[in-house]
Design an enzyme around this catalytic site. Structure first.
Site, PDB file in Angstrom:
ATOM      1  CG  HIS A   1     -30.032  73.928 -52.147  1.00 18.76           C
ATOM      2  ND1 HIS A   1     -31.132  73.341 -51.055  1.00 18.76           N
ATOM      3  CD2 HIS A   1     -30.412  73.807 -53.230  1.00 18.76           C
ATOM      4  CE1 HIS A   1     -31.892  72.843 -52.064  1.00 18.76           C
ATOM      5  NE2 HIS A   1     -31.426  73.010 -53.324  1.00 18.76           N
TER       6      HIS A   1
ATOM      7  CB  SER B   1     -33.483  70.336 -54.412  1.00 20.52           C
ATOM      8  OG  SER B   1     -33.375  71.566 -54.290  1.00 20.52           O
TER       9      SER B   1
HETATM   10  C1  GTR Z   1     -35.321  76.262 -55.668  1.00 18.23           C
HETATM   11  C2  GTR Z   1     -36.793  75.985 -55.296  1.00 18.23           C
HETATM   12  C3  GTR Z   1     -36.767  75.152 -54.042  1.00 18.23           C
HETATM   13  C4  GTR Z   1     -35.989  73.917 -54.628  1.00 18.23           C
HETATM   14  C5  GTR Z   1     -34.766  74.126 -55.383  1.00 18.23           C
HETATM   15  C6  GTR Z   1     -34.426  72.965 -56.454  1.00 18.23           C
HETATM   16  O1  GTR Z   1     -35.068  77.353 -56.715  1.00 18.23           O
HETATM   17  O2  GTR Z   1     -37.220  77.357 -54.729  1.00 18.23           O
HETATM   18  O3  GTR Z   1     -37.915  74.697 -53.438  1.00 18.23           O
HETATM   19  O4  GTR Z   1     -36.867  72.845 -55.119  1.00 18.23           O
HETATM   20  O5  GTR Z   1     -35.088  74.970 -56.339  1.00 18.23           O
HETATM   21  O6  GTR Z   1     -35.017  72.067 -56.645  1.00 18.23           O
HETATM   22  O7  GTR Z   1     -33.175  73.036 -56.755  1.00 18.23           O
END
Ligand code: GTR
Length: 428
Positions: free
Chosen positions: A403, A262
């Site tokens: 995610h 991420s």
């Molecule tokens: C989200 C963000 C992403 C990603 C993520 C993370 O909210 O919009 O770009 O990086 O966080 O790092 O968990």
């Protein structure tokens, strides 16, 4: 009358811009037509036909653009002042590994910053290749191991994990262990090295803590427009960890894999782009301003990311909010900067916010640079089915699910690492 017209027009423009910022596109049909900036044509219009020209002309040009317009440059050289070994244990996980905990100390004038690095290295092997990447909640969160020191850095509050007043407690020990299959990594003959990213720069919109103030002039309170945001600071920290790893006799510093998930996947990519000592890079679900193409404006956009996380990037990036087409680069060029080193990109089926297709297309385009080195980029032209990894010098998979970084992802990372540099002596 003219004034009225002007006000009316600018009102229309700002309504249009904010409408664009508020809506999130998840429809492939709504992806605007776009043309990616050329990877292999220099600013002056020269065709980049070989690695020599790439390395002399185009690579430095692209690196500079990312530095100036997106992540921000590191204003000064800051080196490790001291390494404090807090703890070393030779028998962990039933004799599988050694554990070392060191603090890298940085000092300038009356400022001091400590970055705590945790290393698990397989025992009884020759010099080992290692994976190095940050964790989100402190080193103690990656495993139940009761001897991992608790961080005293700022951590976002999370009362359900006992993190209050921005300080962790025992309650968060091991909470991220599903993301860190340490024993499997060690059994494959690789070491694992991690640090809490907030040790380098706490993840909040505040340039008063972490490493940023080390470079301020008198009266300066935030980095200049083209100077480092948090991602750049975190990437800088990974390079300093690399400085330390180069001094560890049991580590093969020519086989260090930098990885991240991420926002930390974005960080791993930028670290590998800038610092060619990282021999391999893995970016997991890195999305917007990680692996995904910005011009597709699918899921998270520049406007979204700069308004939610204004401190991650340099100030200059704001110019491209809802104006992606004006960016002098796109993310396939960031991936191209990692060539010819092995690069693995992942997506997840339910992680549309990170634009899986944009991550795949970007990895695919970056193959043009790998081709200059006569290396195969991605071995496929079309996006593979879920849970069907493909591995050339660039690798890719889209995992079923959301995610996250899972045991499935790690299995592929280890396979990919083994394909490119197997440990000299694997342990039983
Ligand atoms: C989200 C963000 C992403 C990603 C993520 C993370 O909210 O919009 O770009 O990086 O966080 O790092 O968990």
């Amino acid at each position: 009358m003219d004034n009225f017209l002007l006000i009316f027009l600018s009102l229309l423009i700002s309504i249009n811009v904010s409408a664009q910022l508020n809506q999130v596109n998840y429809d492939e049909k709504e992806v605007p037509e776009y043309k990616l900036p050329e990877l292999l044509i220099s600013k002056s219009g020269r065709k980049i036909k070989n690695t020599k020209r790439w390395e002399k002309i185009r690579r430095p040009e692209i690196l500079k653009l990312f530095e100036q317009e997106i992540y921000g440059k590191v204003p000064q050289t800051i080196s490790i002042s001291e390494v404090n070994v807090h703890e070393e244990t030779t028998d962990i996980f039933d004799g599988l590994a050694t554990r070392t905990q060191v603090e890298l100390v940085f000092r300038k004038d009356d400022q001091e910053l400590g970055v705590n690095v945790l290393l698990y290295l397989p025992k009884d092997t020759a010099k080992v290749p290692v994976f190095v990447g940050y964790n989100f909640k402190g080193n103690h969160a990656i495993n139940d191991d009761p001897d991992i020191l608790l961080t005293d850095s700022w951590v976002p509050d999370n009362p359900s994990l006992g993190i209050v007043h921005n300080q962790v407690t025992e309650q968060s020990r091991g909470v991220s262990n599903e993301r860190w299959p340490i024993e499997e990594i060690l059994k494959s003959g690789y070491g694992i090295v991690t640090a809490y990213y907030g040790d380098v720069d706490p993840d909040r919109d505040n340039f008063q803590d972490g490493i940023h103030p080390f470079t301020y002039r008198l009266g300066q309170f935030r980095p200049g427009n083209d100077e480092w945001g948090a991602v750049s600071a975190w990437a800088w920290g990974l390079s300093r960890i690399m400085d330390y790893l180069e001094t560890v006799p049991t580590i093969d510093a020519s086989k260090v894999v930098v990885f991240g998930h991420s926002r930390l996947g974005k960080t791993a990519l930028w670290a590998a782009a800038k610092d060619q000592r990282f021999a391999m890079c893995i970016s997991n679900n890195s999305g917007c301003l990680g692996a995904a193409l910005s011009r597709r404006q699918f899921g998270e956009t520049i406007g979204k990311i700069t308004s939610t996380f204004p401190h991650w990037f340099c100030e200059n990036l704001n110019k491209y909010s809802a104006r992606e087409e004006l960016l002098p680069v796109d993310q396939h060029m960031l991936l191209g900067l990692i060539a010819p080193r092995p690069l693995y990109v992942t997506s997840a089926t339910a992680d549309l916010w990170a634009d899986p297709k944009g991550e795949f297309l970007s990895a695919s385009e970056a193959g043009k640079v790998y081709a200059l080195y006569e290396k195969e980029g991605l071995p496929v032209a079309e996006m593979p089915e879920p849970n069907s990894p493909v591995m050339g010098t660039i690798g890719y998979h889209i995992r079923k699910g959301k995610h996250n970084i899972t045991a499935y992802d790690w299995k592929q990372f280890i396979r990919f690492a083994e394909k490119h540099f197997a440990p000299v002596i694997a342990i039983e």
